[in-house]
Design an enzyme around this catalytic site. Structure first.
Site, short mmCIF file in Angstrom:
data_model
loop_
_atom_site.label_atom_id
_atom_site.label_comp_id
_atom_site.label_asym_id
_atom_site.label_seq_id
_atom_site.Cartn_x
_atom_site.Cartn_y
_atom_site.Cartn_z
N LYS A 20 0.68 -1.15 0.28
CA LYS A 20 -0.06 -0.02 -0.06
C LYS A 20 0.77 1.32 -0.02
CE LYS A 20 -3.83 -1.96 2.68
NZ LYS A 20 -4.87 -1.74 1.75
N ARG A 46 -10.42 -11.40 1.03
CA ARG A 46 -11.29 -12.32 0.55
C ARG A 46 -10.68 -13.71 0.52
NH1 ARG A 46 -11.31 -8.96 -5.14
NH2 ARG A 46 -10.96 -7.74 -3.53
#
Length: 484
Positions: free
Chosen positions: A259, A333
């Site tokens: 990130k 996920r």
């Protein structure tokens, strides 16, 4: 220094008489002139009293708080604003308890909303070695509304769940790792009779082939955990089994797909879904709801190291489904997939709900105050939306279009982790592959799980969003079963 957990909340109680010598709080409704409830004769000057929801002013020893049009949202905002004003005044004047004089025609919904706002509106999480400043400790709601004590009791339970969710998510990640989160769940569960909790380590995860959790947690020196909380219900015949799954990423660097530095410090709250599930199970058990509920939290740190998983890897989930990894920052996920498969294959749920800070796409789509709702079952979707509305949490149903479902397929594995297209929807379609034929809802709380400013009962930091909805959802199934 570590912040004391749980964070103390304002205690809200019900009484039918005023206490001698205790300052009173009066409520006001906007209008020309402004209408003030019981005790108006004690206010000498209404010049700065507007009656707008949340507007507060001190009038001698008394306080006046506006409740606007009198809807639940206005009452919740009023309770929160009042407590914040009283906290600020306590640091100067030292008042710690007040009597709130409610109008004779106040509704139970208004009492519940005001209680919830007052209990959590003044929440403050601070890691410091300094002595805490004086704070308001309690409010007594003076009313003779039938059943007020019951709705206040429930509102306090919802507030406690919200606060626990905030505490878990706000805890800095140098303290909070998967093991710490599991220990916090165990400690909280021990205080609630009948609630069981089991913590599985990385060896169990390997034996059960939780490839998503192990891949995501493989880059950290602090190994993953799998937390399972079980509320067996009250033993009534036909109690439905609701399974709640929460993403528990205790810190998220993004892994090799790292990130940007700006905003990465906020990733201590990337386990807000898991926090909501833990807090919901505590709240459900405290109220002894007549419904079986299991809470699952796959917990891991997503770090960068020589053992971190890579884009291009193929991992095998619990149950045998394989996934091609395309972005290590879409780790949520992957851990949810293992837990959803475990739920379907092992727990035989009647209903399945997952909650996660999953995609930035939901923040773009719905902003920062509304959660995204995906569902394969219309009744379940309606229950989630209605539950949120009753407890002051907003949800918006999103589609699961069939024309995008094929994009989840991979050329080299069963599934690909990040298909092209609308990110929130494709993430939900990926998760759907692990839910079998169980009625399922996916709650994406990437927007409302964190706040950077005060609004309503929310303060900056983790918001505890979704915990109240999950409790209310469970109660709706318990009520249906009781009526049936």
């Amino acid at each position: 220094m570590r912040a004391p957990l749980p964070t103390p909340l304002v205690t809200v109680e019900v009484a039918d008489t005023l206490r001698r010598g205790v300052p009173a709080v009066l409520v006001a409704f906007p209008g020309d002139p402004v209408r003030v409830g019981p005790g108006a004769e004690d206010v000498a000057d209404l010049g700065d009293v507007s009656g707008l929801a949340g507007a507060t002013s001190r009038q001698g020893r008394s306080w006046v708080v506006g409740v606007g049009d009198g809807g639940p949202g206005d009452w919740r905002r009023a309770g929160a604003s009042l407590v914040r004003a009283l906290h600020a005044d306590a640091e100067k004047a030292g008042g710690t308890t007040f009597d709130v004089r409610l109008p004779g025609d106040v509704t139970r919904d208004a009492v519940a909303a005001f209680t919830l706002g007052a209990a959590v509106g003044g929440y403050r999480f601070t890691v410091t070695g300094a002595e805490p400043p004086p704070r308001v400790k309690s409010l007594r709601l003076v009313t003779d509304v039938p059943g007020a004590a019951d709705v206040v009791r429930k509102a306090n339970a919802l507030a406690a769940a919200t606060s626990l969710g905030r505490d878990l998510a706000n805890t800095p990640s140098n303290v909070k790792d998967p093991s710490w989160l599991a220990a916090a769940a165990v400690k909280a569960a021990r205080a609630v009779p009948g609630l069981r909790v089991e913590v599985r380590d990385e060896k169990w995860l390997a034996e059960q082939r939780f490839g998503g959790v192990l891949a995501v947690g493989g880059g950290s020196a602090r190994p993953p955990r799998f937390i399972e909380l079980t509320w067996p219900g009250t033993g009534g015949a036909g109690e439905p089994h609701l399974v709640l799954v929460g993403k528990g990423i205790t810190f998220d660097t993004g892994g090799i797909s790292i990130k940007p530095a700006d905003g990465m410090h906020l990733m201590r709250t990337d386990m807000s879904g898991g926090a909501a599930v833990i807090a919901a199970l505590i709240g459900i058990a405290r109220q002894s709801l007549p419904v079986r509920v299991t809470g699952l939290v796959p917990a891991a740190e997503n770090h960068v190291s020589g053992s971190a998983y890579r884009p291009g890897d193929v991992i095998t989930h619990h149950g045998g489904t394989t996934t091609e990894v395309t972005n290590t920052d879409a780790e949520g996920r992957l851990v949810l997939a293992d837990a959803l498969s475990y739920a379907v294959r092992t727990l035989a749920p009647d209903y399945l709900v997952d909650v996660a800070t999953l995609t930035g796409a939901m923040k773009v789509s719905l902003g920062l105050r509304t959660g995204g709702l995906f569902a394969t079952d219309d009744d379940l979707a309606a229950r989630v939306t209605a539950a949120g509305a009753r407890v002051g949490e907003s949800w918006w149903r999103m589609p699961l279009p069939e024309d995008l479902a094929a994009d989840v397929r991979s050329d080299i594995a069963d599934l690909r982790q990040c298909p092209p297209g609308p990110g929130g929807i494709t993430a939900a379609l990926f998760l759907k592959e692990f839910t079998g034929d169980v009625p399922w809802a996916h709650l994406d709380i990437a927007g409302p799980a964190r706040a950077d400013k005060v609004y309503d009962e929310v303060v900056p930091g983790a918001t505890g969003f979704a915990a109240r909805t999950l409790i209310e959802l469970a109660e709706s199934y318990g009520l249906t079963n009781t009526i049936g």
